[in-house]
Design an enzyme around this catalytic site. Structure first.
Site, PDB file in Angstrom:
ATOM      1  N   GLU A 198      57.652  44.913 -35.365  1.00 28.28           N
ATOM      2  CA  GLU A 198      58.844  45.138 -34.528  1.00 28.28           C
ATOM      3  C   GLU A 198      58.771  44.342 -33.225  1.00 28.28           C
ATOM      4  O   GLU A 198      58.214  44.805 -32.232  1.00 28.28           O
ATOM      5  CB  GLU A 198      58.992  46.638 -34.214  1.00 28.28           C
ATOM      6  N   LYS A 217      61.304  44.681 -38.281  1.00 28.95           N
ATOM      7  CA  LYS A 217      62.233  45.583 -37.569  1.00 28.95           C
ATOM      8  C   LYS A 217      62.689  44.888 -36.289  1.00 28.95           C
ATOM      9  O   LYS A 217      62.016  44.978 -35.246  1.00 28.95           O
ATOM     10  CB  LYS A 217      61.531  46.910 -37.276  1.00 28.95           C
TER      11      LYS A 217
HETATM   12  P1  13P Z   1      66.344  52.992 -31.633  1.00 29.78           P
HETATM   13  O1  13P Z   1      67.077  52.818 -32.938  1.00 29.78           O
HETATM   14  O2  13P Z   1      66.779  54.181 -30.870  1.00 29.78           O
HETATM   15  O3  13P Z   1      66.303  51.723 -30.844  1.00 29.78           O
HETATM   16  O4  13P Z   1      64.844  53.318 -32.014  1.00 29.78           O
HETATM   17  C1  13P Z   1      64.220  52.586 -32.963  1.00 29.78           C
HETATM   18  C2  13P Z   1      62.799  52.460 -32.644  1.00 29.78           C
HETATM   19  O5  13P Z   1      61.967  52.970 -33.339  1.00 29.78           O
HETATM   20  C3  13P Z   1      62.390  51.686 -31.460  1.00 29.78           C
HETATM   21  O6  13P Z   1      61.033  51.410 -31.551  1.00 29.78           O
END
Ligand code: 13P
Length: 336
Positions: free
Chosen positions: A166, A208
């Site tokens: 991510e 992600k």
């Molecule tokens: P949000 O969809 O609220 O941005 O959260 C996703 C997430 O896991 C951020 O690390």
């Protein structure tokens, strides 16, 4: 590991995604503060247990990301195990100051293999590590985060755990969608460069990322001058176009799943944008979701009001919409 991703994404229909319920202690406190509820181990358990007990959640959600405290509480996670939903675990230790420019570097590599082994015994099949980047960050900061993500991903794969990679470019600020686009491309190039050198198997990761948006405080309207067959160019269409084009330039087709974060967009926008991507564009990878706030916001408010059943219904409704959006068939009026 690929069979884990197949279960998360709901193969062969490819219509499921991930619920991100891994808010760290400070983040869940912030969410609870917004509804006037104290954050204690007890309230965190009640809230999450209620979410996870939602009937038919497993038809739309293939995986749930958990926080350390949650995965250790058998009672909290039992409904997920009973539904056959894959368990994920946040393994990073948060973003710490990196330089004088305001940059941050996510930490947590020390002792990671042992923690992964322990989480594996607790039932985790996938993990998450979030790098937090802002469009003003230096190249050094981007590169440090990219290599840390790659080191984490390799350690996960060595333990048979699927890494969610991510690299989140946060959308706070006044920058335009063009800046988001250019910065996100640069970040993705560095991330895939690092994954290559660390010998991470791309077929066994979940990416992600952020969607490509105007900064939340931007005063520049979204561009509308597209020679597009559609008569009305909606904001969602512009976001979808920029996002898909950005990822096509940077993300190898070997990646089996892109699961977007919602990133604090206004309620309902992230699901609309995902739907537009899937209804208007062909992509080499399935485009799905790993939403925190977009899935939980309405549900959280109702839970805070003591409306437990309505809270579960709100989660189910949004999960159904997200699932529809993975097929480009969003219907805003879903009865549950
Ligand atoms: P949000 O969809 O609220 O941005 O959260 C996703 C997430 O896991 C951020 O690390």
């Amino acid at each position: 590991m690929q069979n884990i991703i197949y279960r998360i994404i709901g193969g062969p229909a490819y219509n499921k995604g991930i619920l991100a319920a891994d808010e760290s202690s400070p983040t869940i406190k912030k969410r609870f503060d917004s509804i006037g509820v104290d954050s204690t181990e007890g309230t965190r358990h009640s809230y999450r247990h209620n979410l996870f007990s939602t009937d038919r959640l497993e038809d739309y959600i293939g995986g749930v990301i958990l926080f350390d405290e949650t995965i250790r509480n058998d009672e909290t996670v039992l409904p997920l195990k009973e539904k056959g939903i894959c368990l994920g675990i946040k393994v990073d230790k948060g973003a710490k100051p990196y330089d004088d420019n305001g940059g941050k570097l996510t930490e947590g590599l020390d002792g990671l293999p042992d923690r992964l082994k322990e989480y594996g015994k607790l039932g985790a099949e996938f993990a998450k590590w979030r790098a937090v980047l802002s469009v003003n960050d230096t190249d050094a900061c981007i590169i440090a985060n990219a290599w840390t993500l790659a080191r984490y991903a390799k350690k996960c794969q060595d333990e048979g755990i699927v890494p969610i990679v991510e690299p989140e470019v946060i959308m706070d600020g006044r920058h335009s969608i063009h800046t988001s686009n250019e910065f996100t491309q640069k970040v993705l190039h560095h991330v895939f460069d690092a994954l290559y050198y660390e010998k991470v198997e791309l077929e066994s990761i979940i990416l992600k990322p952020n969607m490509v948006l105007n900064g939340y405080a931007s005063k520049t309207p979204l561009p509308t001058n597209f020679s597009d067959a559609k008569k009305t160019i909606t904001n969602s269409h512009v976001v979808a176009l920029y996002t898909v084009n950005c990822f096509k330039k940077c993300v190898p087709s070997a990646v089996p799943m892109i699961a977007f974060l919602s990133g604090g967009q206004a309620d309902g926008d992230a699901v609309q944008n995902l739907n537009e991507m899937n209804s208007s564009f062909l992509t080499p990878w399935p485009l799905s979701f790993s939403f925190g706030r977009e899935l939980q916001n309405n549900s959280l408010i109702l839970w805070g009001d003591g409306e437990l059943e309505l809270s579960r219904e709100a989660l189910l409704r949004r999960a159904i919409q997200c699932s529809m959006a993975t097929e480009g068939e969003l219907n805003e009026f879903v009865s549950v």
